[in-house]
Design a protein around this motif. Structure first.
Motif, PDB file in Angstrom:
ATOM      1  N   ALA A 683      10.803 -15.159   8.969  1.00 29.21           N
ATOM      2  CA  ALA A 683      10.976 -14.163   8.107  1.00 29.21           C
ATOM      3  C   ALA A 683      10.179 -12.851   8.734  1.00 29.21           C
ATOM      4  N   GLU A 684      10.733 -11.698   8.491  1.00 26.89           N
ATOM      5  CA  GLU A 684       9.947 -10.532   9.030  1.00 26.89           C
ATOM      6  C   GLU A 684      10.244  -9.516   8.428  1.00 26.89           C
ATOM      7  N   LEU A 685       9.359  -8.572   7.947  1.00 24.64           N
ATOM      8  CA  LEU A 685       9.454  -7.389   6.962  1.00 24.64           C
ATOM      9  C   LEU A 685       8.775  -6.377   7.642  1.00 24.64           C
ATOM     10  N   LEU A 686       9.399  -5.064   7.768  1.00 22.89           N
ATOM     11  CA  LEU A 686       8.824  -3.988   8.528  1.00 22.89           C
ATOM     12  C   LEU A 686       8.793  -2.849   7.501  1.00 22.89           C
ATOM     13  N   PHE A 687       7.608  -2.144   7.471  1.00 20.95           N
ATOM     14  CA  PHE A 687       7.674  -0.918   6.473  1.00 20.95           C
ATOM     15  C   PHE A 687       7.211   0.250   7.377  1.00 20.95           C
TER      16      PHE A 687
END
Length: 689
Positions: A683-687
């Motif tokens: 899982a990966e989250l980019l802001f």
């Protein structure tokens, strides 16, 4: 006249020049990654090349403003093509359209298609033109990544025999990266990485196992580049220094020259191939000089000399894993001080540079007392110097490097790129490297992982009989004057490749590739006092197709066969087939990809590598052997509305599983798993703000 050429080029290219941008980016990343799949020391956390291409995809390079160094940094053009573009600009002025690129000598449709997502033609001033005013303040990114193998490996069971040990941390793999980038002129950031099994806020471990910080700026004045914190250094053709990933022998037969700026920022999770300190590049007219200094701690395998009682380094522990007590004891146990410089003079047609580098270790290096290590580097102090050059004359580009180590042992590499005509190109690389030559951070175009103990000649050719067909082929012959690991005699080898690519239109691409190689290795069944060396043959045949069904769906498939020592003792063979479905609905904020794969090999010698689609911050090229199935599902989403003003989010989810029918356990040692399945979640989250 120039307007007529542009109109004609536009008409000719309407049917085949432009494809969807994301497909181009994915294809380039896959091609670069798979060319490194067989390198034993490849680090899949070392993704600076991927980040570089993603940056150019967002901030396209303005071909009307780009200097030679900017075009080199793109890594997708060879010096012959760069020289032709600069000469064309000097002769005809600025480009009026990307269609005009077809009028540049040495630039074909294939090259233009490959670079289109990363370049633009604009009359705006600046290093990277065409960037809207809203980005003038810079681009902030904050990335979080989590991955884990769901099945419990043996290393996470504390009841394991204490002689083997167990992992000191949990099975979660964690990563974060913050970066600020202002049109690539100014960038800084910090990285934190924890591998599965490493402790996290436990005992003396303060959070992540690895931290990295970088500050990097580029300018058009006297100071061309300034690096603080973590950075990389690349010199010449890699005979004395090359830390970035570099292509080796592949179907891209014109990509045989090492090309990169001397200094570059480092913001990946690999823990070995970079420097920590300061570097600066100064430029005045045609002169350019770079100096750098570094002091950092490395992990190393050590031992005690039985005669002197001195603690010595037997090898560098470059994997970055610090999971068990034994691995933690090696963590940062070696100090390394490095300094170096390069001075060059160049024009659009030639370049000449002198390079020096010196390294001092806190403990002496001495490899195991084996015959093949007789000439291996040893001691605490290492130094290298070299001269590298390049020269372009019309359709011919010459390049090379001549290097020497502290003991004046020599290494020479010379190459040639030539555009034979509009439909054919060729390359040559000759290398002559002493068996005693040594360097710590070298990576040249050689058969060996590092340039040592090798003489060889490589020849490659690309032929395009029509706009729909291209043929790439190379032949490489080499000899090793001294012993090697698992080769107890002077030996020789040869490798060949031929690839036929057919692109009838922009919706379909099919290629067929045959690769073969013959090396000499120790006989595995030899029990005599003097080890016998035998010839080992490896062959593979691949058929790969990409078909765009419509604007939303693309299908890709591959079938690959592998033969190890065919029709000889110890022969093994392997087979792999997969099907990909890539779905990107129009007017939707999400996309997905699915792979179904089957593999069957008779052993590890017949393993087959296959690149896997993943999130943009990572890549994977796993080897497949034994018998089993694998599937994965990737999901990417970009909400249409920001979370709040100026804050945008993007996410990736991945589920991958490998199944080995009929097996009760998989893996070995601490990585062993009871059962016949291995499941990876990611899982990966980019802001962005």
């Amino acid at each position: 006249m120039k307007i007529c050429l542009i109109i004609l080029a536009a008409i000719l290219s309407c049917k085949g020049l432009f494809c969807q941008e994301n497909e181009h980016i994915s294809a380039v990343l896959e091609q670069q990654s798979e060319s490194m799949a067989n390198q034993d020391d490849i680090n899949q956390e070392d993704n600076d090349n991927l980040q570089l291409l993603q940056h150019f995809a967002k901030y396209p390079l303005n071909l009307n403003q780009a200097a030679k160094g900017d075009l080199v940094a793109l890594t997708l053009l060879n010096d012959l093509q760069i020289g032709h573009l600069l000469n064309y600009r000097n002769l005809f002025g600025k480009l009026l359209s990307v269609y005009e690129l077809q009028a540049v000598p040495g630039w074909n449709i294939e090259t233009i298609q490959k670079i289109l997502p990363f370049v633009q033609v604009s009359n705006h001033e600046g290093i990277f033109g065409g960037i809207s005013k809203q980005w003038n303040g810079g681009d902030h990114k904050l990335l979080f990544r989590f991955s884990r193998v769901l099945e419990k490996a043996k290393g996470f069971t504390k009841s394991v025999d204490t002689t083997t040990g167990h992992y000191m941390g949990g099975p979660d793999k964690l990563f974060f990266r913050y970066t600020y980038n202002n049109k690539s002129r100014l960038q800084w950031g910090i990285v934190g990485d924890k591998d599965a099994g490493e402790p996290f806020f436990k005992g003396k471990q303060n959070g992540f196992d690895f931290y990295s910080f970088h500050f990097f700026t580029k300018g058009n004045g006297v100071i061309k580049a300034l690096a603080l914190g973590d950075y990389r250094v690349n010199m010449g053709q890699g005979l004395i220094q090359w830390q970035s990933l570099a292509l080796n022998k592949s179907a891209e037969v014109m990509a045989v020259k090492r090309q990169s700026p001397v200094l570059s920022a480092y913001h990946a999770a690999g823990e070995h191939h970079f420097y920590r300190g300061m570097g600066i590049t100064l430029r005045k007219n045609n002169w350019e000089g770079t100096g750098f200094i570094s002091l950092r701690k490395l992990s190393a395998n050590t031992g005690v000399d039985p005669l002197t009682g001195t603690v010595q380094v037997s090898s560098f522990h470059s994997s970055g894993y610090h999971r068990t007590i034994l691995e933690l004891e090696k963590r940062k146990n070696l100090r390394q001080f490095t300094m170096g410089a390069t001075l060059s003079r160049s024009t659009n047609s030639w370049r000449l540079a002198a390079n020096v580098i010196s390294t001092l270790l806190s403990m002496p290096l001495k490899k195991a007392d084996e015959p093949h290590n007789l000439f291996a580097g040893k001691g605490q102090s290492f130094a290298n110097a070299s001269i590298d050059y390049s020269y372009t004359y019309r359709n011919v580009h010459l390049f090379g490097e001549a290097a020497a180590d502290r003991g004046m042992h020599k290494a020479i590499l010379n190459g040639l790129l030539v555009s034979l005509n509009a439909r054919a190109e060729a390359s040559l690389v000759l290398r002559l490297i002493d068996r005693q030559y040594q360097s710590l951070y070298s990576n040249a175009f050689t058969e060996n992982t590092v340039p040592v103990n090798e003489n060889g000649l490589y020849a490659g050719i690309t032929i395009r009989p029509s706009s729909q067909i291209s043929i790439n082929a190379y032949a490489d012959t080499y000899r090793f004057p001294w012993l090697k690991y698992r080769v107890d005699a002077p030996s020789s080898g040869k490798k060949y490749l031929v690839q036929l690519t057919y692109k009838p239109n922009k919706q379909v691409e099919i290629y067929s590739r045959y690769r073969t190689g013959l090396n000499e290795e120790n006989r595995s069944d030899d029990t005599s006092v003097t080890t016998q060396v035998d010839k080992v043959k490896r062959q593979s045949w691949r058929v790969h197709s990409s078909i765009r069904i419509n604007t939303d769906v693309m299908l890709r498939s591959r079938c690959e066969l592998y033969w190890f020592n065919k029709n000889r003792p110890g022969a093994e063979q392997g087979f792999l087939i997969f099907m990909d479905v890539l779905h990107k609905p129009r007017q939707k904020s999400w996309s997905a990809s699915l792979r179904l794969l089957y593999f069957e090999t008779e052993g590890y010698n017949a393993r087959i590598y296959a690149y896997e689609n993943d999130s943009p911050s990572s890549f994977s090229i796993p080897p497949f052997f034994d018998k089993g199935y694998r599937y994965y599902i990737n999901l990417n989403g970009v909400p249409k509305k920001p979370l709040c003003k100026g804050l945008h989010i993007e996410y990736w989810l991945r589920w991958a599983q490998t199944i080995y029918p009929g097996k009760s356990s998989i893996g070995t040692g601490l990585e062993g798993i009871q059962g016949n399945r291995k499941t990876d979640v990611h899982a990966e989250l980019l802001f962005r703000f």
